[in-house]
Design an enzyme around this catalytic site. Sequence first.
Site, PDB file in Angstrom:
ATOM      1  N   SER A  98       0.801  -1.239   0.000  1.00  0.00           N
ATOM      2  CA  SER A  98       0.000   0.000   0.000  1.00  0.00           C
ATOM      3  C   SER A  98       0.827   1.279   0.000  1.00  0.00           C
ATOM      4  CB  SER A  98      -0.918   0.048   1.230  1.00  0.00           C
ATOM      5  OG  SER A  98      -1.936  -0.906   1.111  1.00  0.00           O
ATOM      6  N   VAL A 124       1.149  -3.722   3.947  1.00  0.00           N
ATOM      7  CA  VAL A 124       1.089  -5.028   4.611  1.00  0.00           C
ATOM      8  C   VAL A 124       2.333  -5.879   4.384  1.00  0.00           C
ATOM      9  CG1 VAL A 124      -1.420  -5.238   4.748  1.00  0.00           C
ATOM     10  CG2 VAL A 124      -0.216  -6.090   2.726  1.00  0.00           C
ATOM     11  N   TYR A 178      -4.466   3.003   7.640  1.00  0.00           N
ATOM     12  CA  TYR A 178      -5.721   2.269   7.763  1.00  0.00           C
ATOM     13  C   TYR A 178      -6.538   2.767   8.962  1.00  0.00           C
ATOM     14  CZ  TYR A 178      -2.771  -0.766   4.903  1.00  0.00           C
ATOM     15  OH  TYR A 178      -1.919  -1.241   3.969  1.00  0.00           O
ATOM     16  N   LYS A 180       0.602   3.397  -2.984  1.00  0.00           N
ATOM     17  CA  LYS A 180      -0.549   4.268  -3.243  1.00  0.00           C
ATOM     18  C   LYS A 180      -0.167   5.749  -3.186  1.00  0.00           C
ATOM     19  CE  LYS A 180      -3.739   0.895  -1.152  1.00  0.00           C
ATOM     20  NZ  LYS A 180      -4.504   0.557   0.076  1.00  0.00           N
ATOM     21  N   TYR A 192      -2.961  -2.246 -10.715  1.00  0.00           N
ATOM     22  CA  TYR A 192      -2.971  -2.082  -9.254  1.00  0.00           C
ATOM     23  C   TYR A 192      -2.104  -3.149  -8.573  1.00  0.00           C
ATOM     24  CZ  TYR A 192      -4.941  -1.686  -4.533  1.00  0.00           C
ATOM     25  OH  TYR A 192      -5.110  -1.533  -3.178  1.00  0.00           O
TER      26      TYR A 192
END
Lengths: 305, 305, 305, 305
Positions: free
Chosen positions: B64, B259, B241, B67, B189
């Site tokens: 992540s 993660v 998160y 991102k 992605y």
Amino acid sequence: MMDYNDILKEIYEEVKPLLGKGRLADYIPALSCVDSNSLGIAIVSVDGEVCKVGDAETNFSVQSISKVYTLAMAFAEHGVGLWDYVGKEPSGNPFNSLIQLEHEQGIPRNPFINAGALVITDKVLSLYKKPKNAILDYVRKVADNEDIYFDKEVARSEKDEASRNLALAHFMQSFGNIQNDVDRLIDVYCHHCALSMNCVDLAKSFLFLANHGENPFNGDKLLSRSQAKRLNALMLTCGCYDESGDFAFRVGLPGKSGVGGGVVAIIPGELAIAVWSPELNEYGNSLVGVEALEHFTTKVDKSIF
Amino acid sequence: MMDYNDILKEIYEEVKPLLGKGRLADYIPALSCVDSNSLGIAIVSVDGEVCKVGDAETNFSVQSISKVYTLAMAFAEHGVGLWDYVGKEPSGNPFNSLIQLEHEQGIPRNPFINAGALVITDKVLSLYKKPKNAILDYVRKVADNEDIYFDKEVARSEKDEASRNLALAHFMQSFGNIQNDVDRLIDVYCHHCALSMNCVDLAKSFLFLANHGENPFNGDKLLSRSQAKRLNALMLTCGCYDESGDFAFRVGLPGKSGVGGGVVAIIPGELAIAVWSPELNEYGNSLVGVEALEHFTTKVDKSIF
Amino acid sequence: MMDYNDILKEIYEEVKPLLGKGRLADYIPALSCVDSNSLGIAIVSVDGEVCKVGDAETNFSVQSISKVYTLAMAFAEHGVGLWDYVGKEPSGNPFNSLIQLEHEQGIPRNPFINAGALVITDKVLSLYKKPKNAILDYVRKVADNEDIYFDKEVARSEKDEASRNLALAHFMQSFGNIQNDVDRLIDVYCHHCALSMNCVDLAKSFLFLANHGENPFNGDKLLSRSQAKRLNALMLTCGCYDESGDFAFRVGLPGKSGVGGGVVAIIPGELAIAVWSPELNEYGNSLVGVEALEHFTTKVDKSIF
Amino acid sequence: MMDYNDILKEIYEEVKPLLGKGRLADYIPALSCVDSNSLGIAIVSVDGEVCKVGDAETNFSVQSISKVYTLAMAFAEHGVGLWDYVGKEPSGNPFNSLIQLEHEQGIPRNPFINAGALVITDKVLSLYKKPKNAILDYVRKVADNEDIYFDKEVARSEKDEASRNLALAHFMQSFGNIQNDVDRLIDVYCHHCALSMNCVDLAKSFLFLANHGENPFNGDKLLSRSQAKRLNALMLTCGCYDESGDFAFRVGLPGKSGVGGGVVAIIPGELAIAVWSPELNEYGNSLVGVEALEHFTTKVDKSIF
């Protein structure tokens, strides 16, 4: 401190045209009958200098901004144990939502949504025999102003319209997360929300958070350096209801707003700035107040990011 | 830059005893078979100095964290128009929740929950003919390392386990908020999540955000000063998160986790720091990584609050 | 059977003035271009007598009504084991909601919401090599009409607009509750929803449920007496989306509706009645169809309550 | 009426081995200290014949079953206007959920979830000067037993544990859907839930619903034929909390349960049957009670489907 007077005047002129574009809070009469064109700004530096413009010395109802005082009081006593009763995460739901509360078994997401603030006030009730006096005393000291008072008329109106907060308190009590009598709790809560203060008071009263937990007016160590830092982080992530992310994004400072139209922010180590303009945007924050703060951080290039 | 080598060594020793207390991500084989005792930290200052300790040059899957790169790419092109497709508010729900998405008509709360990141990647697909190349190119430049690559094995595993992300993408497409073919979107992605980098790469690659939007390695102006500031605010409020509030509270810096066990944070104007330790806490963030960052900000007293 | 022809004519005249008060389904072109003034009613008794009025022999798209056929097919094979994959409780949410599905870990509340119907169709895919043929064959037998067909144009349109159902299927697959390839599943699902039938067909095709599980046209035992009873209970509690309670309240019979404007109900042991009128009410049920059924049960005093 | 005595004995023996597999309600002491092995069944036909077995004449707390009496009282007075204040749809959520209530602006989904029952009791408060007397009077007449009473000890216990219901009532008051003083409302509600009755009383008291709205004991027309039918439909779709669909599926009759372990069902035009066994299943319904009713409808083949 550098002289912010000219900057405040500039901002005042820039944001004034936005007056009339928001909407007064109307859930209690006392809030809906203020002059909607009011606009005041005050800056107070950690060394005590004050700059101000407009209606900076007109009193208004601080409402949710008072949740910062009770949080500071409870945090000082409970320390990290406080987080067993209330979370530290942004809510992602309007400020009085019961959904999250049900999902998370009576533990509110953070101390600034109504449910969380009620848990905090409940702690204050357990800590002090005369909680209303204790709160008033605390606020007078951090604001360095003995004349601050609860507006009894506003407090009474709030209690008449307290169904939602009564529901929240009883609901959390059903999960064991409220210790005191609910009616007494709501009474104290409605009183601290009804604190009547002006922009100068407000800016002064947040200085201890810009000053690492120490009240600059009397030297009282109210929070440890680490606690002050953490309370500031909480204001940044959760201080403006469901618009907190946008506030961090646009203003870039820890801040707290109330439906009375006040909004206050701090630059750690430097100053506190309070704006009052009673018309609210769709999220319940002062429309002109947030705009003014955005202009301020842009002009002085003082975002924390 | 002051010399952080001794501090890194101290932190390394302090947090090492926590190894074994978290859990490896296990939804794809590639993530569950890394050495769970790995621990690396790297700091890179805006003027290019590097300090590091432990496994700071071992590659891992950034997941992540990637991102942030795609968001920077899309933000640079779309400007404020980007926020019509994705929000800026913390989510208040686990990172792959569909509930909020349904409630808010296909507009994800922020660009760091999976749904929001898919919207951002969809924008990158619309902007570039060869989006995978464009992303790889961007990352190599900000990390100043031509050898960074997509781990094809990880990307393939991710695609085999992409049911939830396929659901999110089709769901948002049903609201008109995804423009490109969903299978192609998921492919891109899964690739950018499978970027293989080490702590030094990661810290370098976030320096443009500490440096007001300018890539310090080649002088490219990737984001405006204001955009960089805003992206940092987003990381602070939404980067970890459902533990973002706690991260702001404990670490007090804008940061982003993945993660794969990586977590990276910046001190605006000064430096970026990356930690890698693959065991995760209950929120999906690196257990030792967040702890190490908390030790760092405490030791150097560099929280933004 | 008593002669229902006069009653049907009466009802026809009574409900006709309501034409024009609903809204055609518009999510696929094929449904939005039917004649909105169409109105047909057919009753078929368990001993085979047919009464009809209006456009009772004009074909239309049965849509969700087809979920009853696939449920009967899967229930016959799986028996009570079926309820491990799908619930039997009314949903309390619009028919395509993902919220409940997330909350209950990929197990849909009942077989008539879209998610549940997809699980059922997935079972049919696992049971038959050529599931589309098997479904068509089943429907032709229960309706005693070899000419029933899938409207390919409607099926294709549905597939073009299948984002929401793709999302549901992938989402449930992420919980392990879909066994077959999602694209193939959606293809079969869109086909059975695109069955083209008329009121007489529909009424005939539900007779086996009024006849304790036995197809009156060929004597096939499709469900046990107990299974038929249970499927009827499910139709009563869940057959009309989020208006099922109101349907039970007003009509008082087990029934099933579709967005094509068809709605069919049964009186156990006696008859099936089908109405078609394509304009829908706010819940996606045929506005005139539900009204006509309420008139029918009132006139013949045949509610099950 | 046919002689059900042998069937009741059979059922009694068949379900007895299930005693010990459920759990007593424990939220108030009065409910947790009943004899968990109690088991009684009573059938009363519309022409007044009584069959019974086991502890059919031992009193217990009817709890939520009492919601049917208040609903009948309010429905008789308000007619269809009642549905402006409470819905008719199954809830799809546990019986005391606030989530749906928030989503639907203070209008509960149906009159049998706690929120809906509070709205109904609020109507009773508005209709009668002495609402507790009016309720007791009503129940004594429908049960043809002047000795029925409120168990004051149970009522007091309920009030001590009423946080959740207080929350519901205040919450609905915040939406304007409660007219009377909340404390008075909760007092009346706790009293009618504390009605002490036995299986014979219960079966008799539901006969007017099997008898098209007419009290067979004194000929009073309590509801119109249509209203009785509709109340029965509501019991079928919503009478057993979040297990209503399963109850319809297994038992196939309109019925209502309470956490005191009572459950009562009717066969329209024929009879009412009441079972009492205080151990509950996971949904809060009498574990043995529901099982006994399923045996009954299977044996006599009297499901409405």
